[in-house]
Write an enzyme that holds these catalytic residues in place. Structure first.
Site, PDB file in Angstrom:
ATOM      1  N   HIS A 163       6.825 -13.785  25.164  1.00 31.87           N
ATOM      2  CA  HIS A 163       5.463 -13.422  25.561  1.00 31.87           C
ATOM      3  C   HIS A 163       4.762 -14.701  26.011  1.00 31.87           C
ATOM      4  CE1 HIS A 163       1.747 -10.940  25.337  1.00 31.87           C
ATOM      5  NE2 HIS A 163       1.195 -12.135  25.176  1.00 31.87           N
TER       6      HIS A 163
ATOM      7  N   CYS B  89       4.042 -11.682  16.625  1.00 30.69           N
ATOM      8  CA  CYS B  89       2.780 -11.031  16.273  1.00 30.69           C
ATOM      9  C   CYS B  89       1.799 -12.050  15.689  1.00 30.69           C
ATOM     10  CB  CYS B  89       3.023  -9.911  15.263  1.00 30.69           C
ATOM     11  SG  CYS B  89       1.500  -9.066  14.766  1.00 30.69           S
TER      12      CYS B  89
END
Length: 534
Positions: A181, A114
């Protein structure tokens, strides 16, 4: 005994804040996802929660002790498939969460990707990629302490070789899989995903690698497979594409969005999901259509009934580019509204411990604070000022909540109406006293020799005062219980007699015919009868 998950050849719902709650997870599983991640939940929020078995819903709930909100809810339908993602920067807290949750989730994932300031400033999320000793210690602590698989989700580094080295170090902690990611800390969804960097990690590791970040190119399941192949992985994790239309997982192709929204709303009602969370998820599905008439009315809704009914009596005009998209036609909205009201009343009468039942933590005679409802009521007292019990003025109490969207302007607010009532009748203005316990608020009004309060604990001082004013207006005859029940501010009780209900129904029909409204009329008697037949 150590449990096992095979992370190869999987279609996975990615962790998404405010989206990965129970209804969306179940929807993804229905449409073909193999595994579903929760939204990221910060470690201290879980440690502040208490585990409850919800017999009414058939769920396991983790309830925040300070305000009664549901931190995490799960059900048997996702058992063995739900993965808890935690935000943490502490080995001790991570391990404590693992011990606490391992019997209710299939695996634990540590968020190391994040890029938001909240996570980074707390040493969580992508900050852990730049503090590898801490990141490895958290993973090692979890792997050694829990009997379920442990994974993590990372972002790629600017240098692909550094990404591979990082992934190898994390693999050495004993984790079962790693999600990657394909964007860096500074990149955002508009930037291209680095499929080659993911492929390099997948080739270098012996544990499964889950590719993530390709939502811009996802419209159907086949796209997910192609993305995984380009990333040299067999598993793919989907975030925003599933947020937009969760049927992207379907082997037979995606469904029309109105079907997806309708099914999502059904699951939200079935599992008593938060109205604000439900509304947010529907907003994310609507995307640009939020500015349509229906979208705007959705934005103004605050309760599940309002989301279902939405006062949406007009069908939105849809442009040619959206010709296949039918936004919950009026007749369907009414049908779903019936289901919502029936379900909520059935839960209410079954004794569900929802937001309306939330109270501040109790205090035992020895001064210890807790919420264990198994203790005798006589051994506890509410954490309130005891002087209110001996106040000579009578206390009038109703369970009424304040819903801002029920009032068109400031002049119609309960406090304004009560002020005008006092002026018209030559009475002294109402005096407000607000009690705060934990993160909850409750107001008591003194007016014309009486006291008025709502037993509903609000989340801020202003709403608590307005709720108390509503109770006062109700007792004064300035508000009607029928209207408050209709707009969701009150719940009906079982005390309505059959005769009264029939009279009430006839009156509703007369009013409806006079106003020329198109509406479905539901009385408490109708709903209870429907509930008994279920």
């Amino acid at each position: 005994m150590q449990s096992f998950i095979d992370y190869r050849n999987k279609f996975i719902l990615a962790p998404m804040v405010r989206v990965g709650t129970l209804p969306m997870r179940l929807l993804a599983l229905e449409y073909g996802a193999d595994l579903v991640y929760t939204e990221e939940i910060i470690d201290w929020k879980l440690l502040r929660a208490e585990r409850h078995t919800n017999d009414v819903l058939g769920t396991i709930d983790y309830i925040d002790k300070t305000d009664g909100t549901v931190v995490f809810r799960t059900c048997p339908e996702e058992r063995g498939k739900v993965i808890l993602q935690i935000g943490t920067a502490s080995v001790d807290r991570a391990v404590a969460v693992g011990h606490m949750m391992q019997n209710d989730v299939a695996a634990i994932d540590v968020n190391m990707g994040c890029p938001k300031d909240f996570s980074i400033k707390g040493g969580m999320g992508v900050a852990l990629l730049y503090d590898r000793p801490r990141a490895k210690a958290i993973l090692e602590g979890l792997v050694k302490s829990v009997c379920i698989p442990v994974t993590c989700k990372i972002r790629v580094m600017p240098d692909p070789e550094e990404t591979v080295q990082l992934a190898k170090e994390l693999q050495s902690t004993g984790i079962s899989a790693i999600g990657v990611h394909g964007r860096t800390k500074m990149e955002r969804p508009r930037d291209p995903v680095n499929e080659d960097a993911i492929a390099q990690v997948a080739t270098a590791l012996h544990i499964p690698v889950i590719a993530n970040g390709g939502s811009q190119g996802f419209t159907r399941r086949h796209d997910l497979l192609k993305f995984a192949q380009r990333c040299s992985t067999t598993s793919v994790m989907v975030a925003r594409a599933a947020e937009w239309n969760c049927s992207v997982f379907r082997a037979d192709g995606p469904l029309p969005l109105d079907d997806v929204i309708r099914r999502y709303l059904e699951l939200s009602v079935r599992y008593d999901n938060s109205p604000s969370n439900t509304k947010y998820c529907v907003q994310m599905m609507l995307r640009s259509l939020q500015e349509s008439p229906m979208g705007r009315r959705l934005l103004d809704s605050q309760t599940m009934q309002q989301i279902w009914y939405g006062e949406m009596l007009e069908v939105c005009s849809i442009t040619d580019s959206n010709a296949g998209f039918l936004l919950l036609l009026t007749s369907d909205i009414w049908e779903l509204g019936d289901y919502c009201r029936e379900t909520q009343l059935r839960y209410h009468f079954a004794g569900i411990k929802g937001r309306r039942a939330c109270r501040p933590r109790t205090q035992s005679e020895n001064g210890e604070t807790g919420t264990d409802e198994t203790e005798p009521a006589t051994s506890k007292k509410q954490c309130l000022d005891e002087t209110h019990k001996t106040d000579p003025e009578p206390l009038n109490e109703e369970n009424v909540c304040f819903i801002r969207s029920n009032f068109s302007d400031d002049n119609t607010l309960p406090k304004s109406k009560l002020y005008l009532h006092a002026i018209r009748n030559g009475l002294a203005r109402a005096q407000y006293e607000v009690l705060q316990k934990d993160k909850l608020f409750r107001a008591i009004i003194r007016f014309d020799g009486q006291r008025y309060t709502s037993s509903f604990w609000e989340k801020n001082k202003r709403y608590a005062e307005q709720a108390a004013a509503l109770v006062c207006l109700l007792k004064l005859g300035e508000e009607s219980s029928d209207e408050l029940i209709r707009n969701g501010a009150m719940l009906p009780t079982k005390t309505t007699s059959g005769h009264d209900a029939l009279e009430h129904k006839d009156e509703q029909k007369r009013c409806s015919e006079m106003d020329g409204e198109r509406s479905v009329l539901i009385t408490v008697t109708d709903v209870i009868a429907a509930a008994k037949s279920c």
